[in-house]
Design a protein around this motif. Structure first.
Motif, PDB file in Angstrom:
ATOM      1  N   LEU A  52      -8.110   2.840  -1.371  1.00 57.58           N
ATOM      2  CA  LEU A  52      -7.164   2.975  -2.359  1.00 57.58           C
ATOM      3  C   LEU A  52      -6.443   1.836  -1.826  1.00 57.58           C
ATOM      4  O   LEU A  52      -5.450   1.029  -1.856  1.00 57.58           O
ATOM      5  CB  LEU A  52      -6.493   4.417  -1.740  1.00 57.58           C
ATOM      6  N   GLN A  53      -6.308   1.742  -0.063  1.00 59.55           N
ATOM      7  CA  GLN A  53      -5.820   0.772   0.988  1.00 59.55           C
ATOM      8  C   GLN A  53      -6.174  -0.951   0.143  1.00 59.55           C
ATOM      9  O   GLN A  53      -5.544  -1.743  -0.131  1.00 59.55           O
ATOM     10  CB  GLN A  53      -5.483   1.351   2.305  1.00 59.55           C
ATOM     11  N   THR A  81       2.455   4.427  -0.121  1.00 55.63           N
ATOM     12  CA  THR A  81       1.822   5.372   1.102  1.00 55.63           C
ATOM     13  C   THR A  81      -0.177   5.669   2.224  1.00 55.63           C
ATOM     14  O   THR A  81       0.215   5.711   2.857  1.00 55.63           O
ATOM     15  CB  THR A  81       1.237   6.894  -0.038  1.00 55.63           C
ATOM     16  N   TRP A  82      -0.363   5.023   0.803  1.00 54.96           N
ATOM     17  CA  TRP A  82      -1.571   4.463   1.450  1.00 54.96           C
ATOM     18  C   TRP A  82      -1.516   3.814   2.699  1.00 54.96           C
ATOM     19  O   TRP A  82      -2.950   3.071   3.079  1.00 54.96           O
ATOM     20  CB  TRP A  82      -2.967   4.228   0.543  1.00 54.96           C
ATOM     21  N   GLY A  91       0.676  -1.448  -0.179  1.00 55.56           N
ATOM     22  CA  GLY A  91       0.095  -0.058  -0.018  1.00 55.56           C
ATOM     23  C   GLY A  91       0.732   0.949   0.161  1.00 55.56           C
ATOM     24  O   GLY A  91       0.426   2.516  -0.531  1.00 55.56           O
ATOM     25  N   CYS A  94      -7.272  11.000  -1.447  1.00 55.04           N
ATOM     26  CA  CYS A  94      -7.412  11.468  -2.780  1.00 55.04           C
ATOM     27  C   CYS A  94      -7.182  13.011  -4.362  1.00 55.04           C
ATOM     28  O   CYS A  94      -8.520  12.741  -3.873  1.00 55.04           O
ATOM     29  CB  CYS A  94      -6.421  10.354  -3.598  1.00 55.04           C
ATOM     30  N   GLY A 128      -8.493   7.092   2.002  1.00 54.25           N
ATOM     31  CA  GLY A 128      -6.789   6.632   1.858  1.00 54.25           C
ATOM     32  C   GLY A 128      -7.182   5.144   2.296  1.00 54.25           C
ATOM     33  O   GLY A 128      -7.045   4.086   1.759  1.00 54.25           O
TER      34      GLY A 128
END
Ligand code: NAP
Length: 490
Positions: A86-87, A48-49, A46, A59, A83
């Motif tokens: 996205l993760q 950053t996320w 992941g 984002c 976030g």
């Protein structure tokens, strides 16, 4: 233990996983057979996320563009992804694309050096050594938190943390919080922090430009339509070309940048009623020079009774008093540093030693640079993803990463056929950097503000690609062996 692999990828964020997926799919579709590992210092994928879990993290590129073109997702819940969403997407990619056997968690790279006699990279982690034909840095540019040197911070008796190391167990209800910084992380965090904490003081060194965000959930009818791959593709195209149309703003084209300035001014004037506060929130540099922020709730949060703006930098701590550059003193129990990352000086470069014993950090002592924004003279068979001049201020980082993946895959094909290591000649790198520097000269990013896009050692626009995203792909998305044929200068 020394493990032989064709490709050692460092980092399991968007770039590292993306390369893993492409390698797996190629092996299945075309019968290519590169062995590879993805070395990850943390215990999950992941990037950053995975690391940025502060309240409000999201984002500001729309979901249907900020995801792999080769693995679209029909059911993004909102126009912009959180976030957490996205993760979850990246975890699902790793699982479903068969990457788990290739992932090595808890293996931070401590050293990577080119063995000239073997024509291999020797990559060391606390767990194993890998002898790899190709080394791919996919460590990202937002991976090493930057905390400014604040005098007296050692004597602060409260808690201090960076946004990338958020501690959700910290009780905030009775806390007076100092939020340092007004970049993309801070504007997302402040509205949440203001709801949870007794009081928040925002330390603003430079006022950011903020424009409306307009996030919303997708309706049931839209979600239904987006189950169709062609509909997702056309939405993605539309978002991409809308974003591309913003690039003339970054070139300072008067009508384009004027329209952006007006949008930010109208947003400020509509949302901030107090003229004194509005003046303090008015930037004194050209719009776009720093990242333009998207938020509908940052200005409203600043006007809550439990929030105050300190329109100067946090300068020093006097036990529990945060002293601003203006001389104002603020009592705080918690300090949150939303102060960004070591983007121009990636610490990974300290660990990489190339041909003739040159460290990448020394090669980059005047700032990062690479041919095709990806390969570096003196570092055979090394590919750097999301590194020098490979980011954007106006479009999706994932698009840029995908262009670089094409380049790496082309290079791997070439290596399989030719056998000789690939090292970019200095002349080619210099010529490429000269073209970048000439293009950067006319952009708003070099119009005089301080930003992490620019390396303070050289004054070069080190992070961003000074053009349209699609021109990056045209220029750098295809591997061309011809440019490597010139003799390598030492
Ligand atoms: P950032 O953009 O580097 O912002 C750091 C902030 O800290 C700036 O406002 C800076 O002020 C301020 N600062 C530094 N020292 C200070 C001091 N002593 N007192 C007061 N302020 C101080 O960091 P970020 O917001 O974490 O963003 C980092 C990167 O992540 C950016 O690329 C950002 O776009 C990205 N990001 C993206 C999203 C997204 O939605 N795509 C979300 C979060 C983050 P100056 O401006 O004066 O230097």
């Amino acid at each position: 233990m020394t493990v032989e692999v064709d490709v050692a990828i460092v980092g399991a964020g968007f770039a590292g996983l993306g390369l893993g997926i492409r390698l797996k799919r190629r092996a299945a579709d075309e019968g290519t057979s590169e062995s590879f590992v993805i070395l990850e210092r943390a215990d999950d994928v992941g990037g950053t996320w995975r690391d940025n879990v502060y309240p409000g993290v999201a984002c500001d590129i729309p979901s249907h563009l900020y995801s792999y073109s080769f693995r679209t997702k029909p059911d993004w819940s909102h126009v912009y992804p959180s976030g957490a969403e996205l993760q979850e997407y990246l975890r699902e990619c790793a699982r479903e694309e068969g990457l788990l056997p290739h992932l090595r968690f808890g293996e931070p790279v401590t050293d990577a050096r080119w063995l000239a006699d073997d024509e291999r990279w020797l990559v060391t982690t606390p767990v194993a050594r890998y002898r790899a034909r190709v080394l791919v840095s996919a460590v990202g540019r937002l991976s090493e938190p930057r905390i400014p040197a604040i005098e007296g911070i050692g004597g602060f008796r409260g808690r201090a943390m960076h946004t990338a190391a958020w501690d959700d167990t910290l009780p905030l209800a009775d806390a007076r919080v100092g939020l340092v910084g007004t970049g993309a992380s801070a504007v997302q965090l402040l509205p949440e922090l203001a709801r949870r904490a007794r009081h928040v003081t925002v330390f603003q060194r430079s006022a950011p430009y903020v424009v409306p965000r307009g996030d919303r959930p997708y309706s049931a009818a839209e979600l239904d339509e987006l189950t169709d791959a062609a509909a997702r593709h056309s939405l993605r195209e539309q978002i991409f070309w809308d974003a591309e149309s913003a690039f003339p703003q970054r070139l300072g084209v008067p009508a384009a940048i004027g329209e952006l300035r007006d949008r930010a001014r109208t947003h400020r004037e509509t949302q901030v009623t107090d003229p004194v506060l509005r003046a303090a929130l008015t930037p004194d540099y050209e719009i776009g020079c720093k990242r333009v922020l998207l938020s509908d709730d940052f200005y409203p949060a600043l006007q809550r009774p439990n929030v105050s703006l300190e329109a100067s930098a946090l300068q020093r701590m006097d036990v529990s008093t945060a002293v601003a550059e203006s001389g104002a003193r603020h009592e705080v129990d918690v300090l949150v540093f939303a102060t960004g990352f070591h983007a121009t000086r990636p610490p990974f470069a300290d660990l990489v030693t190339g041909r003739a014993g040159i460290r990448l950090a020394d090669r980059w002592s005047d700032g990062m640079r690479a041919y095709a924004s990806t390969v570096v003279h003196g570092f055979p068979n090394l590919f750097v993803l999301d590194g020098p001049n490979a980011s954007l201020g106006h479009n999706s980082a994932v698009y840029m990463i995908e262009a670089q993946l094409e380049y790496v895959l082309g290079a791997l094909d070439h290596l399989r056929a030719s056998g000789d290591p690939l090292e970019i000649p200095l002349e080619a790198e210099d010529a490429y950097v000269a073209v970048i520097d000439a293009a950067a000269r006319d952009t708003v990013w070099l119009s005089g503000c301080t930003s992490w896009y620019v390396d303070e050692r050289s004054g070069r626009l080190a992070l961003l690609w000074p053009g349209y995203a699609h021109t990056f792909r045209e220029r750098n998305g295809t591997f061309d062996p011809a440019v490597y044929r010139v003799p390598v200068a030492s």
